[in-house]
Design a protein around this motif. Structure first.
Motif, PDB file in Angstrom:
ATOM      1  N   ARG A   1       0.835  -1.199   0.000  1.00  0.00           N
ATOM      2  CA  ARG A   1       0.000   0.000   0.000  1.00  0.00           C
ATOM      3  C   ARG A   1       0.872   1.251   0.000  1.00  0.00           C
ATOM      4  O   ARG A   1       1.866   1.345   0.716  1.00  0.00           O
ATOM      5  CB  ARG A   1      -0.912   0.026   1.233  1.00  0.00           C
ATOM      6  CG  ARG A   1      -1.844  -1.141   1.313  1.00  0.00           C
ATOM      7  CD  ARG A   1      -3.106  -0.832   0.579  1.00  0.00           C
ATOM      8  NE  ARG A   1      -4.028  -1.936   0.704  1.00  0.00           N
ATOM      9  CZ  ARG A   1      -4.731  -2.396  -0.301  1.00  0.00           C
ATOM     10  NH1 ARG A   1      -4.650  -1.843  -1.473  1.00  0.00           N
ATOM     11  NH2 ARG A   1      -5.545  -3.400  -0.134  1.00  0.00           N
TER      12      ARG A   1
ATOM     13  N   GLU B   1      -4.276   9.297   6.026  1.00  0.00           N
ATOM     14  CA  GLU B   1      -5.518   8.526   5.942  1.00  0.00           C
ATOM     15  C   GLU B   1      -6.564   8.987   6.957  1.00  0.00           C
ATOM     16  O   GLU B   1      -7.715   8.573   6.881  1.00  0.00           O
ATOM     17  CB  GLU B   1      -5.233   7.047   6.181  1.00  0.00           C
ATOM     18  CG  GLU B   1      -4.336   6.415   5.143  1.00  0.00           C
ATOM     19  CD  GLU B   1      -4.051   4.973   5.476  1.00  0.00           C
ATOM     20  OE1 GLU B   1      -5.013   4.190   5.572  1.00  0.00           O
ATOM     21  OE2 GLU B   1      -2.868   4.628   5.661  1.00  0.00           O
ATOM     22  N   GLN B   2      -6.173   9.824   7.885  1.00  0.00           N
ATOM     23  CA  GLN B   2      -7.063  10.222   8.971  1.00  0.00           C
ATOM     24  C   GLN B   2      -7.824  11.507   8.633  1.00  0.00           C
ATOM     25  O   GLN B   2      -7.279  12.395   7.984  1.00  0.00           O
ATOM     26  CB  GLN B   2      -6.265  10.417  10.255  1.00  0.00           C
ATOM     27  CG  GLN B   2      -5.543   9.167  10.701  1.00  0.00           C
ATOM     28  CD  GLN B   2      -4.595   9.433  11.861  1.00  0.00           C
ATOM     29  OE1 GLN B   2      -4.661  10.467  12.505  1.00  0.00           O
ATOM     30  NE2 GLN B   2      -3.704   8.494  12.112  1.00  0.00           N
TER      31      GLN B   2
ATOM     32  N   ARG C   1     -16.812  -0.737  -8.903  1.00  0.00           N
ATOM     33  CA  ARG C   1     -17.790  -0.760  -7.818  1.00  0.00           C
ATOM     34  C   ARG C   1     -18.923  -1.685  -8.240  1.00  0.00           C
ATOM     35  O   ARG C   1     -19.488  -1.506  -9.313  1.00  0.00           O
ATOM     36  CB  ARG C   1     -18.310   0.646  -7.547  1.00  0.00           C
ATOM     37  CG  ARG C   1     -19.260   0.701  -6.362  1.00  0.00           C
ATOM     38  CD  ARG C   1     -19.614   2.107  -5.976  1.00  0.00           C
ATOM     39  NE  ARG C   1     -18.376   2.822  -5.678  1.00  0.00           N
ATOM     40  CZ  ARG C   1     -18.256   4.142  -5.714  1.00  0.00           C
ATOM     41  NH1 ARG C   1     -19.271   4.897  -6.032  1.00  0.00           N
ATOM     42  NH2 ARG C   1     -17.112   4.725  -5.438  1.00  0.00           N
TER      43      ARG C   1
ATOM     44  N   GLU D   1     -14.138   7.955 -10.951  1.00  0.00           N
ATOM     45  CA  GLU D   1     -14.433   8.771  -9.776  1.00  0.00           C
ATOM     46  C   GLU D   1     -13.622  10.056  -9.881  1.00  0.00           C
ATOM     47  O   GLU D   1     -12.435  10.027 -10.203  1.00  0.00           O
ATOM     48  CB  GLU D   1     -14.055   8.002  -8.505  1.00  0.00           C
ATOM     49  CG  GLU D   1     -14.516   8.622  -7.241  1.00  0.00           C
ATOM     50  CD  GLU D   1     -14.476   7.649  -6.080  1.00  0.00           C
ATOM     51  OE1 GLU D   1     -15.347   7.763  -5.212  1.00  0.00           O
ATOM     52  OE2 GLU D   1     -13.577   6.791  -6.040  1.00  0.00           O
TER      53      GLU D   1
ATOM     54  N   ASP E   1     -12.575  13.331   2.003  1.00  0.00           N
ATOM     55  CA  ASP E   1     -12.745  11.933   2.411  1.00  0.00           C
ATOM     56  C   ASP E   1     -12.444  10.963   1.270  1.00  0.00           C
ATOM     57  O   ASP E   1     -11.724   9.985   1.451  1.00  0.00           O
ATOM     58  CB  ASP E   1     -14.173  11.675   2.907  1.00  0.00           C
ATOM     59  CG  ASP E   1     -14.470  12.396   4.216  1.00  0.00           C
ATOM     60  OD1 ASP E   1     -13.525  12.788   4.927  1.00  0.00           O
ATOM     61  OD2 ASP E   1     -15.663  12.561   4.521  1.00  0.00           O
ATOM     62  N   LYS E   2     -13.021  11.210   0.109  1.00  0.00           N
ATOM     63  CA  LYS E   2     -12.830  10.311  -1.040  1.00  0.00           C
ATOM     64  C   LYS E   2     -11.361  10.238  -1.450  1.00  0.00           C
ATOM     65  O   LYS E   2     -10.868   9.174  -1.819  1.00  0.00           O
ATOM     66  CB  LYS E   2     -13.668  10.765  -2.237  1.00  0.00           C
ATOM     67  CG  LYS E   2     -15.135  10.579  -2.060  1.00  0.00           C
ATOM     68  CD  LYS E   2     -15.520   9.156  -2.351  1.00  0.00           C
ATOM     69  CE  LYS E   2     -17.030   9.032  -2.394  1.00  0.00           C
ATOM     70  NZ  LYS E   2     -17.450   7.688  -2.684  1.00  0.00           N
TER      71      LYS E   2
ATOM     72  N   ARG F   1      -8.758  10.676   0.535  1.00  0.00           N
ATOM     73  CA  ARG F   1      -8.067   9.876   1.553  1.00  0.00           C
ATOM     74  C   ARG F   1      -8.311   8.392   1.323  1.00  0.00           C
ATOM     75  O   ARG F   1      -7.402   7.571   1.485  1.00  0.00           O
ATOM     76  CB  ARG F   1      -8.492  10.291   2.958  1.00  0.00           C
ATOM     77  CG  ARG F   1      -7.887  11.631   3.374  1.00  0.00           C
ATOM     78  CD  ARG F   1      -8.125  11.991   4.828  1.00  0.00           C
ATOM     79  NE  ARG F   1      -9.497  12.433   5.041  1.00  0.00           N
ATOM     80  CZ  ARG F   1     -10.491  11.694   5.527  1.00  0.00           C
ATOM     81  NH1 ARG F   1     -10.300  10.477   5.876  1.00  0.00           N
ATOM     82  NH2 ARG F   1     -11.692  12.184   5.668  1.00  0.00           N
ATOM     83  N   HIS F   2      -9.520   8.034   0.915  1.00  0.00           N
ATOM     84  CA  HIS F   2      -9.833   6.635   0.626  1.00  0.00           C
ATOM     85  C   HIS F   2      -9.020   6.137  -0.574  1.00  0.00           C
ATOM     86  O   HIS F   2      -8.484   5.020  -0.555  1.00  0.00           O
ATOM     87  CB  HIS F   2     -11.336   6.468   0.358  1.00  0.00           C
ATOM     88  CG  HIS F   2     -11.707   5.065   0.032  1.00  0.00           C
ATOM     89  ND1 HIS F   2     -11.780   4.072   0.990  1.00  0.00           N
ATOM     90  CD2 HIS F   2     -12.001   4.474  -1.150  1.00  0.00           C
ATOM     91  CE1 HIS F   2     -12.106   2.927   0.412  1.00  0.00           C
ATOM     92  NE2 HIS F   2     -12.243   3.150  -0.886  1.00  0.00           N
ATOM     93  N   ILE F   3      -8.904   6.963  -1.602  1.00  0.00           N
ATOM     94  CA  ILE F   3      -8.108   6.600  -2.778  1.00  0.00           C
ATOM     95  C   ILE F   3      -6.655   6.373  -2.374  1.00  0.00           C
ATOM     96  O   ILE F   3      -6.028   5.392  -2.783  1.00  0.00           O
ATOM     97  CB  ILE F   3      -8.225   7.691  -3.863  1.00  0.00           C
ATOM     98  CG1 ILE F   3      -9.629   7.648  -4.480  1.00  0.00           C
ATOM     99  CG2 ILE F   3      -7.144   7.544  -4.926  1.00  0.00           C
ATOM    100  CD1 ILE F   3      -9.966   8.856  -5.335  1.00  0.00           C
TER     101      ILE F   3
ATOM    102  N   LYS G   1      -5.534   5.572   0.588  1.00  0.00           N
ATOM    103  CA  LYS G   1      -5.478   4.375   1.436  1.00  0.00           C
ATOM    104  C   LYS G   1      -5.436   3.104   0.594  1.00  0.00           C
ATOM    105  O   LYS G   1      -4.719   2.165   0.911  1.00  0.00           O
ATOM    106  CB  LYS G   1      -6.694   4.343   2.363  1.00  0.00           C
ATOM    107  CG  LYS G   1      -6.725   3.145   3.262  1.00  0.00           C
ATOM    108  CD  LYS G   1      -7.941   3.161   4.162  1.00  0.00           C
ATOM    109  CE  LYS G   1      -7.959   1.916   5.030  1.00  0.00           C
ATOM    110  NZ  LYS G   1      -9.112   1.890   5.907  1.00  0.00           N
ATOM    111  N   GLU G   2      -6.192   3.070  -0.495  1.00  0.00           N
ATOM    112  CA  GLU G   2      -6.275   1.880  -1.338  1.00  0.00           C
ATOM    113  C   GLU G   2      -5.186   1.822  -2.415  1.00  0.00           C
ATOM    114  O   GLU G   2      -5.025   0.805  -3.073  1.00  0.00           O
ATOM    115  CB  GLU G   2      -7.655   1.808  -2.000  1.00  0.00           C
ATOM    116  CG  GLU G   2      -8.791   1.659  -1.004  1.00  0.00           C
ATOM    117  CD  GLU G   2      -8.660   0.409  -0.134  1.00  0.00           C
ATOM    118  OE1 GLU G   2      -8.339  -0.669  -0.679  1.00  0.00           O
ATOM    119  OE2 GLU G   2      -8.865   0.521   1.089  1.00  0.00           O
TER     120      GLU G   2
END
Length: 142
Positions: free
Chosen positions: A7, A53-54, A93, A100, A124-125, A127-129, A131-132
Motif C-alpha cells: 500500500r 488517511e485520517q 464498484r 471517480e 474523504d474520497k 483519503r480513501h483513494i 489508502k487503497e
C-alpha cells in the motif's frame, strides 16, 4: 502464493524524498497548475503523510510553502488553483467500471500574518483513494 499488495500509505518518506500516490498524477486542471502549485501540493502531501488517511486538519507554516519567494501572495493563488483541480481515478464498484472524480484539496484556512500557518484538509474520497493505492512515486524533495 501471492504476496500482499504494498500500500502506498504504508510507504515512509526519507529525509530526501516524499511519497506521491500514482492516482494523483492524472489531474484535471480547471486552470493550469504552475510548477509552484505542484510543488506546494507535494509539500502539503509530505507534511500530512504520517496521518494522510485520517480525517484530521493538517497544519504547515506558510514559510515552508513559499520557498525563496519573500511574499505569500502566491500561496493563496496556488491553494485556490489546487482546490479547483480534480483527480480522475478508475474504480470498480459492484463489478462495474467507473470513473471517480475528487478534488485535490479540501477546505483550508490561511493566517493573514505573513509568518502564519495554513490549516488544510484532504477530502474523504481522496483519503480513501490514497489508502487503497498500490502505485506510487518516490520524489526527490529538491
Amino acid at each position: 502464493m501471492e504476496g500482499r499488495a504494498i500500500r502506498t500509505a504504508e510507504q515512509r518518506p526519507s529525509k530526501d524524498t516524499i511519497i506521491k500516490p500514482g492516482e494523483l498524477v492524472d489531474v484535471v486542471e480547471m486552470t493550469p497548475l504552475t510548477l509552484t502549485d505542484r510543488r506546494i501540493y507535494n509539500l502539503l502531501l509530505a507534511n500530512a503523510w504520517k496521518r494522510i488517511e485520517q480525517p484530521v486538519e493538517h497544519v504547515i507554516e506558510k514559510a515552508a510553502l513559499r520557498g525563496t519567494h519573500k511574499g505569500n501572495e502566491r500561496i493563496g493563488d496556488s491553494i485556490e488553483r489546487l482546490m479547483a483541480s480534480i483527480v480522475r481515478v478508475r474504480v470498480v464498484r459492484d463489478g462495474e467500471a467507473e470513473i471517480e472524480r475528487v478534488a485535490l484539496l479540501g477546505s483550508n484556512t490561511e493566517h493573514e500574518n505573513p509568518d502564519g500557518l495554513l490549516r488544510y484538509h484532504f477530502p474523504d474520497k481522496l483519503r480513501h483513494i490514497i489508502k487503497e493505492s498500490t502505485v506510487f512515486a518516490r520524489l526527490q524533495k529538491e
